[in-house]
Design an enzyme around this catalytic site. Structure first.
Site, PDB file in Angstrom:
ATOM      1  CG  ASP A  64      45.410 -13.970  -3.417  1.00 13.02           C
ATOM      2  OD1 ASP A  64      45.464 -14.119  -4.528  1.00 13.02           O
ATOM      3  OD2 ASP A  64      44.239 -14.202  -2.892  1.00 13.02           O
ATOM      4  CG  HIS A  65      45.894 -17.139  -6.372  1.00 11.67           C
ATOM      5  ND1 HIS A  65      45.133 -16.559  -5.695  1.00 11.67           N
ATOM      6  CD2 HIS A  65      45.322 -18.575  -6.898  1.00 11.67           C
ATOM      7  CE1 HIS A  65      44.065 -17.189  -5.609  1.00 11.67           C
ATOM      8  NE2 HIS A  65      44.012 -18.188  -5.878  1.00 11.67           N
ATOM      9  NE  ARG A 379      38.949 -26.297  -5.041  1.00 14.48           N
ATOM     10  CZ  ARG A 379      38.629 -25.312  -5.379  1.00 14.48           C
ATOM     11  NH1 ARG A 379      39.537 -24.472  -5.929  1.00 14.48           N
ATOM     12  NH2 ARG A 379      37.169 -24.885  -5.691  1.00 14.48           N
ATOM     13  CB  SER A 533      39.957 -23.747  -9.804  1.00 14.58           C
ATOM     14  OG  SER A 533      40.265 -22.816 -10.688  1.00 14.58           O
ATOM     15  NE  ARG A 535      42.601 -23.528 -11.758  1.00 15.56           N
ATOM     16  CZ  ARG A 535      43.283 -24.514 -11.054  1.00 15.56           C
ATOM     17  NH1 ARG A 535      43.844 -25.474 -11.553  1.00 15.56           N
ATOM     18  NH2 ARG A 535      43.512 -24.470  -9.758  1.00 15.56           N
TER      19      ARG A 535
HETATM   20  C1  MIC Z   1      42.032 -22.521  -6.301  1.00 14.75           C
HETATM   21  O1  MIC Z   1      41.860 -22.464  -5.315  1.00 14.75           O
HETATM   22  O2  MIC Z   1      42.117 -23.452  -7.183  1.00 14.75           O
HETATM   23  C2  MIC Z   1      42.249 -21.390  -7.143  1.00 14.75           C
HETATM   24  C3  MIC Z   1      43.607 -21.212  -7.510  1.00 14.75           C
HETATM   25  O3  MIC Z   1      42.095 -20.041  -5.918  1.00 14.75           O
HETATM   26  C4  MIC Z   1      41.042 -21.064  -8.093  1.00 14.75           C
HETATM   27  C5  MIC Z   1      41.452 -19.958  -8.819  1.00 14.75           C
HETATM   28  C6  MIC Z   1      42.517 -20.109 -10.142  1.00 14.75           C
HETATM   29  O4  MIC Z   1      42.619 -21.450 -10.568  1.00 14.75           O
HETATM   30  O5  MIC Z   1      43.347 -19.052 -10.186  1.00 14.75           O
HETATM   31  C7  MIC Z   1      39.876 -21.187  -7.569  1.00 14.75           C
HETATM   32  O6  MIC Z   1      39.472 -21.703  -6.641  1.00 14.75           O
HETATM   33  O7  MIC Z   1      38.858 -20.364  -8.195  1.00 14.75           O
HETATM   34 FE1  SF4 Z   2      44.062 -19.416  -2.696  1.00 17.97          FE
HETATM   35 FE2  SF4 Z   2      42.323 -20.993  -3.640  1.00 17.97          FE
HETATM   36 FE3  SF4 Z   2      44.009 -21.887  -1.779  1.00 17.97          FE
HETATM   37 FE4  SF4 Z   2      42.070 -20.188  -1.262  1.00 17.97          FE
HETATM   38  S1  SF4 Z   2      41.813 -22.278  -2.165  1.00 17.97           S
HETATM   39  S2  SF4 Z   2      44.194 -20.175  -0.504  1.00 17.97           S
HETATM   40  S3  SF4 Z   2      42.012 -18.938  -2.976  1.00 17.97           S
HETATM   41  S4  SF4 Z   2      44.594 -21.065  -3.921  1.00 17.97           S
END
Ligand code: MIC
Ligand code: SF4
Length: 641
Positions: A64-65, A379, A533, A535
């Site tokens: 999905d990313h 975010r 995140s 990550r």
């Molecule tokens: C995000 O919202 O920052 C992400 C991308 O979903 C991350 C995961 C990632 O960095 O792959 C998260 O929230 O854990």
């Molecule tokens: Fe995707 Fe992270 Fe954004 Fe949720 S917060 S939509 S999981 S990138």
């Protein structure tokens, strides 16, 4: 004595430890989820463990990313993920099926179960009465292999909801209100449990909006009871048999209680560049808006989409606004396509985006320079949208749609009666984009394109550490600062040598080069270092660049765990005022570090430049100290097999 809801689920999953505040506990994990941006690493790590099949009740791999395929990288990753899933007993949700948290809620979440996900918004599942926790990919890989998940027993805070939301005020405003009261650090080392009569007035997707953004409070997880509302949702998803009633005992106790009277809330917005920079929308009225984007795992449910469509029906998007809409799942998209709501959006001038994370993670729709963008996301960290000067505001779908129509911040309460949305008794069920694992796993060949690079491993901790403070940063540094995402960098998630070139790029573009030139070094940070995140690349890539410890005033939970997993020592100042005594560029040295860590003693850091010394402390369990000594969790797991 009665138990609260979190205690009930944790105690039935407890593998080791004592459930008292601050103690390390280990819990059994029933379900896991990964998404593609963290999943490639998680599966490389799972493969490295040599286990033939996942040992969870259910594991799902979502894409999905990284769905913007501007080169071969993402497409290669998708093939790797699909073939790995098929081989190791994992369900695979194809790109286009939706955002992991939304789809997991609709199709797989089960009240009372534990869910570990390699994404920080995994607590979305708490909307269904699960203990759903976000973690680094390596922790998820271990859980897939049947290993327990370790966490420090958090405080359990009751958020008692009373009253009912007034028209135009929505679930998003509940969590924005909590962010206003508690800040992005307010939930650290806490589980937020919702209860009280007001909870019953919120549907499961509304509850999920609230638990989703508990991640922004820094909470370990958030949870709602599983009650008649939950049953209704699961019935509509034809999953009634997954339901069980789960509520706190009437005499349950909590570490703290917070009360929110839903009927007193008003539409709120998180202003740039932090989810806790909250103000009332009424104070922003008239501010020009350049872009509106509706979607993300926080606000992309059927009800959210229908509300937006209802507001747009018969209207035209303001000529100076670009409106993007990304429904959260294929289920939602197909339903609004069939009932005509999608046509209302298109007619109004919305740009319909794929059912994926998209702009939330900087994959497209970057706002113009200095542009004001109003988003229903969770975010708004600096630069995350893809435009460093972009001004990102986080709001409810109602506030977003109002701005799209008028071109300025508008209090939706001035727009008459909100559209009435009937949530259907039955959702449209079609799981054909979720591929089950192979019945003949031995015949499945894992496909590894050139973007899939082997996993870098760390060496055991040396006896003495010497190097430079390569970077000194302030409070609340996010993992988006440490390891940025977005359309250019995200495709490199399965290629650590390449992605490590971008570490701290938004803070100091020369960081990676300087780290390499001096064969590594150290980082100094303020409070809540590594929030945001999950990550693990924010630990893995610095490890690859030779970072040996990070010294801060405090850490965010997931990032601290990721640092340990990759053998980087998370140190804190014994005296927080020592933060100001260190300068970027200072040369530091720690002697006998192995011995000190073995015996759980503070570390003495000599500042060779300033000819002073300070003490650093750490709070690590015996197991975590062993992991650090062995150079990370992968080494530890291999050595202990
Ligand atoms: C995000 O919202 O920052 C992400 C991308 O979903 C991350 C995961 C990632 O960095 O792959 C998260 O929230 O854990
Ligand atoms: Fe995707 Fe992270 Fe954004 Fe949720 S917060 S939509 S999981 S990138």
């Amino acid at each position: 004595m009665g138990q609260n809801l979190a205690q009930k689920i944790l105690s039935t999953h407890l593998v080791s430890g004592e459930m008292s505040l601050g103690k390390e506990i280990a819990i059994r994990i029933d379900q896991t989820l990964t998404q593609d941006a963290t999943g490639t690493m998680a599966y490389l790590q799972f493969e490295a463990m040599g286990i033939p099949k996942v040992r969870t009740k259910l594991s799902v791999s979502y894409v999905d990313h990284n769905t913007l395929q501007s080169g071969f990288e993402n497409a290669d990753d998708h093939l790797f993920l699909q073939s790995v899933a098929s081989k190791y007993g994992i369900y695979f949700s194809k790109p286009g099926n939706g955002i992991c948290h939304q789809v997991n809620l609709e199709r797989f979440g089960v009240p009372g179960r534990t869910l570990l996900g390699s994404d920080s918004h995994t607590p979305t599942g708490g909307g269904l009465g699960m203990i759903a926790i976000g973690a680094g990919g390596l922790d998820v890989a271990v859980a897939m292999g049947g290993g327990p998940f370790y966490l420090t027993m958090p405080e359990i805070v009751l958020v008692k909801l009373i009253g009912k939301l007034r028209p135009w005020v929505s679930a998003k405003d509940v969590i924005l209100e909590l962010l206003k009261r508690l800040t992005v650090k307010g939930g650290v080392k806490k589980i937020i449990e919702y209860g009280g009569p007001g909870a019953k007035s919120l549907s499961v997707p509304e509850r999920a909006t609230i638990t989703n953004m508990g991640a922004e409070l820094g909470a370990t997880t958030s949870i709602f009871p599983s009650d008649d509302v939950t049953l209704e949702f699961l019935k509509a998803q034809k999953r009634e048999s997954d339901w069980q009633r789960l509520e706190a005992d009437p005499d349950a106790t909590y570490d703290h209680t917070i009360e929110i009277d839903l009927s007193t809330l008003e539409p709120l917005a998180a202003q740039p560049h932090s989810p806790d920079n909250i103000c009332a929308v009424s104070k922003l009225v008239g501010t020009k808006v350049h872009q509106v984007v509706i979607g993300s795992c926080t606000n992309s449910s059927y009800k959210d989409m229908m509300t937006v469509a209802g507001m747009l029906k018969g209207k035209t998007v303001h000529p100076e606004v670009s409106l993007g809409i990304a429904p959260g799942s294929r289920q939602v998209l197909e339903m609004i396509a069939r009932n005509g709501a999608l046509a209302d959006m298109v007619k109004a001038g919305a740009r319909i985006l794929e059912t994926a994370c998209g702009p939330c993670i900087g994959m497209g729709q970057a706002p113009p320079s200095d542009g004001v963008t109003v988003r229903t996301f969770n975010r708004n960290f600096l630069g995350r949208s893809g435009t460093k000067s972009g001004m990102v505001y986080l709001v409810s779908p109602e506030v977003a749609a109002a701005a799209a129509i008028t071109g300025v911040f508008t209090d939706p309460r001035t727009l008459g009666t909100p559209p009435a949305v009937d949530v259907p008794k039955e959702f449209l069920i079609d799981d054909s984009m979720v591929l089950p694992p192979s019945y003949e796993p031995d015949s499945v060949k894992v496909i590894r394109g050139p973007n899939i690079k082997p996993l870098p491993l760390n060496k055991p901790l040396p006896d003495s550490l010497e190097g430079q403070i390569l970077l000194k940063v302030e409070d609340n540094i996010t993992t988006d600062h440490i390891m940025p995402a977005g359309a250019k960098i995200l495709p490199l998630r399965s290629n650590i040598p390449a992605i490590s070139e971008h570490v701290f790029e938004v803070v100091d573009a020369s960081f990676a080069q300087r780290a390499k030139a001096s064969s590594g070094g150290f980082i100094v940070g303020g409070e809540n270092y590594g929030q945001g995140s999950s990550r693990e690349h924010a630990a893995l890539a610095p490890m690859y660049l030779g970072i040996k410890f990070v010294l801060t005033k405090s850490f965010a939970r997931i990032h601290q765990a990721n640092l340990i997993n990759f053998g980087i020592i998370p140190l804190s100042f014994e005296k927080p005022e020592d933060y100001s005594r260190l300068e970027q560029g200072d040369r530091l040295k720690i002697e006998n570090v192995r011995q000190a860590i073995k015996s759980n003693q503070p570390l003495v850091i000599q500042n060779l430049t300033q000819k002073t010394s300070i003490k650093a402390i750490y709070s690590l369990s015996e197991r975590q100290r062993e992991i650090i000594l062995q150079g990370g969790l992968l080494n530890y797991t291999k050595n202990n097999q």
